[in-house]
Scaffold this motif. Structure first.
Motif, PDB file in Angstrom:
ATOM      1  N   LEU A   1       7.077  16.217   4.884  1.00 20.41           N
ATOM      2  CA  LEU A   1       6.695  14.863   5.284  1.00 20.41           C
ATOM      3  C   LEU A   1       6.830  13.935   4.093  1.00 20.41           C
ATOM      4  O   LEU A   1       6.223  14.166   3.046  1.00 20.41           O
ATOM      5  CB  LEU A   1       5.243  14.829   5.773  1.00 20.41           C
ATOM      6  CG  LEU A   1       4.939  15.504   7.091  1.00 20.41           C
ATOM      7  CD1 LEU A   1       3.439  15.499   7.355  1.00 20.41           C
ATOM      8  CD2 LEU A   1       5.667  14.819   8.225  1.00 20.41           C
TER       9      LEU A   1
ATOM     10  N   HIS B   1       6.087  10.884   1.779  1.00 25.80           N
ATOM     11  CA  HIS B   1       4.798  10.253   1.512  1.00 25.80           C
ATOM     12  C   HIS B   1       4.870   9.377   0.265  1.00 25.80           C
ATOM     13  O   HIS B   1       5.846   9.386  -0.471  1.00 25.80           O
ATOM     14  CB  HIS B   1       3.689  11.301   1.386  1.00 25.80           C
ATOM     15  CG  HIS B   1       3.922  12.272   0.272  1.00 25.80           C
ATOM     16  ND1 HIS B   1       4.732  13.377   0.406  1.00 25.80           N
ATOM     17  CD2 HIS B   1       3.468  12.292  -0.996  1.00 25.80           C
ATOM     18  CE1 HIS B   1       4.756  14.041  -0.725  1.00 25.80           C
ATOM     19  NE2 HIS B   1       4.005  13.403  -1.608  1.00 25.80           N
TER      20      HIS B   1
ATOM     21  N   THR C   1       2.714   8.258  -3.229  1.00 24.23           N
ATOM     22  CA  THR C   1       1.604   8.523  -4.145  1.00 24.23           C
ATOM     23  C   THR C   1       1.413   7.268  -4.994  1.00 24.23           C
ATOM     24  O   THR C   1       2.384   6.683  -5.470  1.00 24.23           O
ATOM     25  CB  THR C   1       1.872   9.739  -5.058  1.00 24.23           C
ATOM     26  OG1 THR C   1       3.034   9.493  -5.829  1.00 24.23           O
ATOM     27  CG2 THR C   1       2.047  11.003  -4.252  1.00 24.23           C
TER      28      THR C   1
ATOM     29  N   ASN D   1      -3.659   5.396  -1.694  1.00 24.21           N
ATOM     30  CA  ASN D   1      -2.986   6.541  -1.068  1.00 24.21           C
ATOM     31  C   ASN D   1      -3.364   6.654   0.404  1.00 24.21           C
ATOM     32  O   ASN D   1      -2.503   6.878   1.258  1.00 24.21           O
ATOM     33  CB  ASN D   1      -3.322   7.850  -1.792  1.00 24.21           C
ATOM     34  CG  ASN D   1      -2.537   8.026  -3.060  1.00 24.21           C
ATOM     35  OD1 ASN D   1      -1.371   7.639  -3.151  1.00 24.21           O
ATOM     36  ND2 ASN D   1      -3.167   8.595  -4.063  1.00 24.21           N
TER      37      ASN D   1
ATOM     38  N   ASN E   1      -0.375   5.724   3.213  1.00 28.92           N
ATOM     39  CA  ASN E   1       0.122   6.863   3.987  1.00 28.92           C
ATOM     40  C   ASN E   1      -0.413   6.890   5.413  1.00 28.92           C
ATOM     41  O   ASN E   1      -0.139   7.821   6.162  1.00 28.92           O
ATOM     42  CB  ASN E   1      -0.213   8.178   3.273  1.00 28.92           C
ATOM     43  CG  ASN E   1       0.665   8.374   2.066  1.00 28.92           C
ATOM     44  OD1 ASN E   1       1.872   8.540   2.184  1.00 28.92           O
ATOM     45  ND2 ASN E   1       0.064   8.318   0.890  1.00 28.92           N
TER      46      ASN E   1
ATOM     47  N   SER F   1       6.298   8.272   8.414  1.00 29.62           N
ATOM     48  CA  SER F   1       6.834   9.247   7.459  1.00 29.62           C
ATOM     49  C   SER F   1       8.246   9.712   7.817  1.00 29.62           C
ATOM     50  O   SER F   1       8.992  10.140   6.946  1.00 29.62           O
ATOM     51  CB  SER F   1       5.889  10.442   7.320  1.00 29.62           C
ATOM     52  OG  SER F   1       5.761  11.115   8.545  1.00 29.62           O
TER      53      SER F   1
ATOM     54  N   THR G   1       9.755  11.191  -1.766  1.00 31.87           N
ATOM     55  CA  THR G   1       8.396  10.927  -2.245  1.00 31.87           C
ATOM     56  C   THR G   1       8.487   9.643  -3.063  1.00 31.87           C
ATOM     57  O   THR G   1       9.310   9.551  -3.983  1.00 31.87           O
ATOM     58  CB  THR G   1       7.872  12.078  -3.120  1.00 31.87           C
ATOM     59  OG1 THR G   1       7.842  13.266  -2.343  1.00 31.87           O
ATOM     60  CG2 THR G   1       6.477  11.778  -3.643  1.00 31.87           C
TER      61      THR G   1
END
Length: 123
Positions: A26, A28, A30, A61, A65, A72, A85
């Protein structure tokens, strides 16, 4: 981003990540937040700045997300194998209150300006 007399900048670094048994495929985001002593006298104490930075990064975060903010699937490179990412780094330049909204605005502006290259089947 500016919010009143507060100001922050953000940048995005993207990397292709390979899925593994302990890391689902997935895409994502950060987030990290830096509150240097230069932005406010209140952050001259490193422990206070570190605690606030950790809290803000965790909250960012969670928001960034969220399925309401990020789909995603947009970050898939190769379904079930490779995904993007995105690392968002926010630096506060001047703090005059409302750090969360300021960091969120800076992160969203940086993400909106991010364009990811199209990758072929070889990655």
């Amino acid at each position: 981003a500016r919010l009143g007399r507060s100001a922050a900048v953000a940048g995005v670094r993207a990397e292709v990540t390979e899925a593994s048994p302990d890391l689902p495929a997935l895409g994502h985001i950060t987030a990290s937040v830096e509150l240097p002593p230069l932005c406010s006298a209140g952050f001259r104490d490193r422990h206070a700045a570190a605690g606030a930075s950790t809290f803000l990064a965790s909250a960012l975060n969670d928001v960034l997300n969220s399925p309401h903010v990020l789909e995603s699937a947009q970050l898939h490179v190769r379904e079930g194998e490779l995904f993007w990412t995105l690392h968002v780094h926010v630096v506060c330049l001047n703090y005059d209150g409302n750090a969360f909204d300021l960091c969120l605005l800076a992160a969203l502006a940086a993400l909106e300006d991010t364009s990811l290259p199209a990758l072929g089947e070889d990655g």
